[in-house]
Scaffold this motif. Structure first.
Motif, short mmCIF file in Angstrom:
data_model
loop_
_atom_site.label_atom_id
_atom_site.label_comp_id
_atom_site.label_asym_id
_atom_site.label_seq_id
_atom_site.Cartn_x
_atom_site.Cartn_y
_atom_site.Cartn_z
N PRO A 336 0.80 -1.23 0.00
CA PRO A 336 0.00 0.00 0.00
C PRO A 336 0.83 1.27 0.00
N SER A 337 2.13 1.20 0.28
CA SER A 337 2.95 2.41 0.33
C SER A 337 3.26 2.97 -1.06
N LEU A 338 3.24 2.13 -2.11
CA LEU A 338 3.66 2.56 -3.44
C LEU A 338 2.65 3.54 -4.03
N ARG A 339 3.17 4.70 -4.48
CA ARG A 339 2.34 5.74 -5.07
C ARG A 339 2.58 5.91 -6.56
N THR A 340 3.80 5.62 -7.04
CA THR A 340 4.13 5.80 -8.46
C THR A 340 4.81 4.54 -8.98
N LEU A 341 4.35 4.05 -10.11
CA LEU A 341 4.90 2.84 -10.73
C LEU A 341 5.21 3.14 -12.19
N ALA A 342 6.40 2.73 -12.64
CA ALA A 342 6.80 2.87 -14.04
C ALA A 342 6.93 1.47 -14.64
N ILE A 343 6.31 1.26 -15.78
CA ILE A 343 6.32 -0.06 -16.42
C ILE A 343 6.83 0.06 -17.85
N GLU A 344 7.35 -1.05 -18.34
CA GLU A 344 7.84 -1.15 -19.71
C GLU A 344 7.08 -2.27 -20.40
N LEU A 359 -1.26 -4.75 -10.94
CA LEU A 359 -1.64 -3.52 -10.25
C LEU A 359 -2.47 -3.80 -9.00
N ASN A 360 -3.05 -5.00 -8.92
CA ASN A 360 -3.77 -5.38 -7.71
C ASN A 360 -2.86 -5.38 -6.48
N LEU A 361 -1.56 -5.50 -6.74
CA LEU A 361 -0.60 -5.53 -5.64
C LEU A 361 -0.42 -4.16 -5.00
N PHE A 362 -0.78 -3.09 -5.73
CA PHE A 362 -0.55 -1.72 -5.26
C PHE A 362 -1.89 -1.01 -5.12
N PRO A 363 -2.63 -1.23 -4.06
CA PRO A 363 -4.01 -0.71 -3.93
C PRO A 363 -4.10 0.81 -3.83
N CYS A 364 -3.01 1.49 -3.48
CA CYS A 364 -3.05 2.95 -3.32
C CYS A 364 -2.26 3.68 -4.41
N LEU A 365 -2.04 3.04 -5.54
CA LEU A 365 -1.25 3.63 -6.62
C LEU A 365 -1.94 4.89 -7.16
N GLU A 366 -1.16 5.97 -7.31
CA GLU A 366 -1.71 7.24 -7.77
C GLU A 366 -1.22 7.65 -9.15
N ALA A 367 -0.04 7.20 -9.56
CA ALA A 367 0.52 7.59 -10.86
C ALA A 367 1.12 6.38 -11.55
N CYS A 394 -6.81 0.00 -7.31
CA CYS A 394 -6.10 1.27 -7.48
C CYS A 394 -6.61 2.04 -8.69
N VAL A 395 -6.99 1.33 -9.76
CA VAL A 395 -7.49 2.01 -10.95
C VAL A 395 -8.82 2.68 -10.67
N HIS A 396 -9.68 2.03 -9.95
CA HIS A 396 -11.02 2.57 -9.70
C HIS A 396 -11.02 3.67 -8.65
N ASN A 397 -10.15 3.57 -7.64
CA ASN A 397 -10.30 4.43 -6.46
C ASN A 397 -9.16 5.41 -6.21
N HIS A 398 -7.97 5.20 -6.80
CA HIS A 398 -6.83 6.04 -6.43
C HIS A 398 -6.06 6.62 -7.61
N LEU A 399 -6.12 6.02 -8.77
CA LEU A 399 -5.28 6.44 -9.88
C LEU A 399 -5.66 7.84 -10.35
N GLU A 400 -4.70 8.78 -10.23
CA GLU A 400 -4.94 10.18 -10.59
C GLU A 400 -4.21 10.61 -11.85
N LYS A 401 -3.14 9.90 -12.20
CA LYS A 401 -2.33 10.35 -13.33
C LYS A 401 -1.81 9.14 -14.11
N VAL A 402 -1.92 9.21 -15.43
CA VAL A 402 -1.38 8.19 -16.33
C VAL A 402 -0.54 8.92 -17.38
#
Length: 497
Positions: A336-344, A359-367, A394-402
């Motif tokens: 739950p601590s992760l806020r930003t994730l970069a993927i390739e 992404l289910n692993l990061f429930p509080c992801l914001e970016a 995270c996609v439904h409830n927290h994601l603010e930036k893509v």
């Protein structure tokens, strides 16, 4: 969406240039202003002529002048001594506070440095910077005599560049006896073997104050990296770039906050890092010849806020009890601590739909930052492929930036964008950094046309976005390749605003 037709500008100066309409210039603003000082120039000249000449620079206190001189290279600071006798004294004090031994030409830096230090035997040295481009045959930078003298004078910062005609000199062993050292930057160097009797032992005092280590194009073994991580008990930042291969990197550090690398190792094991906030392995997704890919394992990093770049090409990802491979995804431990994730996602033919389940692993992801390089193998996507994905917290409830770091308008990019903006109820912005030549024009160096951007807007079905306040922004050119290296700087943050 902002559409822009302004003049093309340099991405390095303005990496966030968007498509906007430049406001027209009014006629009054376009007219040249009248020179209101023209009739006053004779009086100003007369006034200036009656003033007593004053040396404003010499009125400054010594502390400010020393600061100014410390910003100059050694040879330029030395030339300032001709200005006045006072500057000769300032030069010596500046030199020994911030010693920049970088000089042009085939000069004996070791001999010059030793001579200057000998002329001021009691002066402290705060920082020492040196670039070796030439060394006499009878001098060896790795002998370490000069470094022992710096350690005796309490040096806190060292920047060493030992690139002698592409021959990486060995770093002197006395470097690791500098008890006052706080910051170390090394380029084109060869690190020694692990000191005997110290690796695996209790932390020793000499490295106890070292907080920052930056390594560029160095030759260093994974054993020595692990030695630094275990011995530097105050270490907060470790950067290692330059594509030199490391085997297994084992992180067990209570103080480490930032770990940045090119990701060129076999296994990265974060065993115990209670303060770690930033984890960047820029090219972890690349597989070398005969390599199975990087194995990433995180056992304890409760404060981790940023991580990248994760990819399907990683051999294995273990976070707690969560296991992610090409064949299975088992989510048991959340982060739950992760806020930003970069993927390739560009080095796989398919599987990015399954990958996003992670992404289910990061429930509080914001970016979420999504990168795909020029040689992307993903060209199309099945229309029904995203239907298998349902609720991702995270996609439904927290994601603010893509952010699509490199956007070309491929079908898979459109489908991924529609999936994310169609389900993210709190989305604020989705950025598309358009690759030059994406519109298929003859000139592949030009940014996409406004017509192409409008066509993409139609294909992305913006009216179906879950958050009606979300803004979709198109940028000229891809996201700067060094974004994650400069994003901490205040000047870059101002550009982003």
């Amino acid at each position: 969406m902002d559409i822009q037709t302004g003049p093309k500008r340099d991405l390095a100066k303005n990496p966030q240039e968007t498509y906007q309409t430049t406001p027209p210039v009014s006629e009054s603003a376009a007219k040249p202003k009248k020179d209101i000082t023209r009739h006053h120039r004779p009086e100003m000249a007369a006034d200036v002529g009656t003033d007593v000449p004053c040396d404003r620079l010499s009125d400054l206190p010594d502390a400010i002048l020393v600061s100014i001189l410390s910003l100059l290279p050694l040879d330029e600071a030395a030339r300032c001594t001709v200005l006045a006798p006072r500057w000769r004294r300032l030069f010596s004090s500046t030199l020994l506070l911030d010693f920049d031994a970088t000089m042009p030409g085939r000069l004996d830096i070791i001999g010059a440095g030793n001579s200057i230090l000998a002329a001021h035997p009691t002066a402290p040295v705060r920082s020492f910077r040196a670039r070796w481009r030439y060394t006499p045959h009878d001098k060896d930078p790795s002998s370490g005599g000069w470094l022992q003298e710096l350690a005796r004078r309490g040096v806190e910062e060292l920047y060493l560049d030992l690139d002698l005609h592409h021959w990486h000199q060995r770093i002197p062993v006395p470097l690791f006896d500098c008890s006052s050292l706080k910051r170390l930057r090394a380029r084109a160097c060869t690190f020694p073997d692990v000191p005997k009797g110290r690796f695996g032992a209790a932390p020793s005092p000499p490295l106890a104050r070292l907080t920052e280590i930056e390594l560029y194009r160095v030759v260093i073994s994974d054993a020595f990296v692990n030695f630094l991580l275990s011995q530097c008990t105050a270490l907060e930042l470790l950067r290692k770039h330059g594509r030199k291969k490391c085997g297994r990197v084992h992180v067990r550090s209570p103080s480490l906050k930032i770990l940045s690398s090119d990701g060129n190792f076999d296994k990265l094991f974060i065993e115990y890092a209670p303060s770690l906030e930033w984890l960047l392995g820029e090219y972890m997704y690349l597989k070398g010849r005969g390599s199975k890919g990087v194995c990433l394992k995180i056992a304890h990093a409760p404060k981790l806020k940023f991580m990248g770049y994760l990819s399907m090409n990683l051999q294995k990802i273990e976070i707690g009890k969560t296991i992610f491979t090409d064949h299975q995804i088992i989510v048991k431990t959340l982060m739950p601590s992760l806020r930003t994730l970069a993927i390739e996602v560009c080095y796989t033919y398919e599987g990015y739909v399954d990958w996003i389940k992670l992404l289910n692993l990061f429930p509080c992801l914001e970016a979420l930052y999504i990168r795909s390089q020029t040689l992307s193998r993903i060209l199309g996507a099945a229309s029904e492929s995203w239907d298998v994905l349902r609720h991702i917290p995270c996609v439904h409830n927290h994601l603010e930036k893509v952010v699509f770091e490199v956007y070309r308008g491929h079908e898979w990019q459109q489908e991924m964008a529609k999936f994310l903006h169609g389900r993210s109820r709190v989305l604020k912005a989705m950025e598309f950094h358009c690759m030059r030549g994406s519109d298929g024009g003859e000139d592949r160096t030009k940014p996409p046309s406004v017509e192409w951007v409008r066509k993409q807007q139609e294909l992305l079905c913006l009216d179906s976005r879950a958050s009606k306040d979300a803004r979709l922004l198109f940028f000229r050119g891809q996201l700067p390749f060094n974004h994650w290296h400069i994003c901490h700087h205040e000047w870059y943050k101002r550009v982003l605003r």
